[in-house]
Structures are given as C-alpha cells and as structure tokens.
Design a protein around this motif. Structure first.
Motif, PDB file in Angstrom:
ATOM      1  N   UNK A   1       0.986  -0.667   0.430  1.00 32.83           N
ATOM      2  CA  UNK A   1       0.268  -0.173   0.568  1.00 32.83           C
ATOM      3  C   UNK A   1       1.017   1.229  -0.334  1.00 32.83           C
ATOM      4  N   UNK A   2       1.520   0.948   0.137  1.00 31.41           N
ATOM      5  CA  UNK A   2       2.836   2.288   0.306  1.00 31.41           C
ATOM      6  C   UNK A   2       3.836   2.552  -0.565  1.00 31.41           C
ATOM      7  N   UNK A   3       4.707   3.523  -1.173  1.00 30.20           N
ATOM      8  CA  UNK A   3       5.152   3.707  -2.010  1.00 30.20           C
ATOM      9  C   UNK A   3       6.657   3.306  -2.409  1.00 30.20           C
ATOM     10  N   UNK A   4       6.990   2.522  -1.895  1.00 30.85           N
ATOM     11  CA  UNK A   4       8.175   2.167  -1.330  1.00 30.85           C
ATOM     12  C   UNK A   4       8.558   0.868  -2.820  1.00 30.85           C
ATOM     13  N   UNK A   5       9.768   0.830  -2.539  1.00 29.64           N
ATOM     14  CA  UNK A   5      10.223  -0.272  -3.606  1.00 29.64           C
ATOM     15  C   UNK A   5       9.535  -1.292  -3.751  1.00 29.64           C
ATOM     16  N   UNK A   6       9.480  -1.646  -4.717  1.00 25.81           N
ATOM     17  CA  UNK A   6       8.679  -2.592  -5.994  1.00 25.81           C
ATOM     18  C   UNK A   6       9.676  -4.226  -5.427  1.00 25.81           C
ATOM     19  N   UNK A   7      10.571  -4.037  -5.311  1.00 28.77           N
ATOM     20  CA  UNK A   7      11.264  -5.433  -5.202  1.00 28.77           C
ATOM     21  C   UNK A   7      11.661  -5.878  -4.062  1.00 28.77           C
TER      22      UNK A   7
END
Length: 123
Positions: free
Chosen positions: A99-105
């Motif tokens: 749900x956040x805007x951080x890394x997708x990895x």
C-alpha cells in the motif's frame, strides 16, 4: 486485503503455467502487487511486480523474457504467465500486495501475503 493465489502445478521443462492472485478489500494510492518465490533451503526472492495505477511492471533478471505479470483491474486479480519454465523455477510462489510508495522489489515493503502455490518443473 486478502489474497488468494492459484494455478500452480507440475510441468515439464519448457512448459508454461499461469498463476492467478485475487485480491479483496480496498485499494490505495501506490497500491501494487507482486510475486515472490521460495525454493527449498533458499530465501524468498522477488519475481515480478505491477503498479495498480498505470500498470507498469518490474521483473527479476532471472525471469526476464519468460515471465509476464499482468492485471485485470475489474477482477482485482493479478496474473503471472510463466513460459519456458526451467527446473530452477521450482518453488512455492507467493503473491503479495503493498500500500506504500516504496520499492516494489523489496519483500519488506509488502503489507499483505497470500498463501503459496507450488510450482514444480521436471527435467
């Protein structure tokens, strides 16, 4: 958010499988979904991710050109099409949502996890 993964199975080298992950609950800005996998005795590793808004994707180098992540927004479902499967792709595959805007990895960025689905590739 609840996640329900399906589609695993046994396939021969070079074969294909499609995994599905249905999400229920709210979506949020920055919401994304990803697939990770964990082979016996190894850490859980990133496979692919997709941003819910815009649909841009990120893949691990090990699956680039063979696996494709996609989504059906109307069904709140994400798919992982796996082609040209190799024995080293054998693992339990997990879908996850963030749900956040951080890394997708990074595994730690994901807030919700589904149950795993086993993929076995025979040589």
């Amino acid at each position: 958010v609840q996640l329900q993964a399906s589609g695993g199975g046994l396939v021969q080298t070079g074969g294909s499988l499609r995994l599905s992950c249905a999400a229920s609950g709210r979506t949020f800005p920055g919401f994304g979904m990803g697939w990770f996998r964990q082979a016996p005795g190894k850490d859980r590793e990133f496979v692919a991710a997709i941003r819910w808004s815009g649909g841009s994707t990120t893949d691990a180098d090990s699956v680039e050109g063979r696996f494709t992540i996609s989504k059906d927004s109307a069904k709140n479902t994400v798919y992982l099409q796996m082609n040209s499967l190799k024995p080293e792709d054998t693992a339990v595959y997990y879908c996850a949502a963030k749900v956040g805007l951080g890394s997708y990895v990074q595994r730690s960025e994901y807030n919700f996890w589904g149950q795993g689905t086993q993929v076995t590739v025979s040589s």
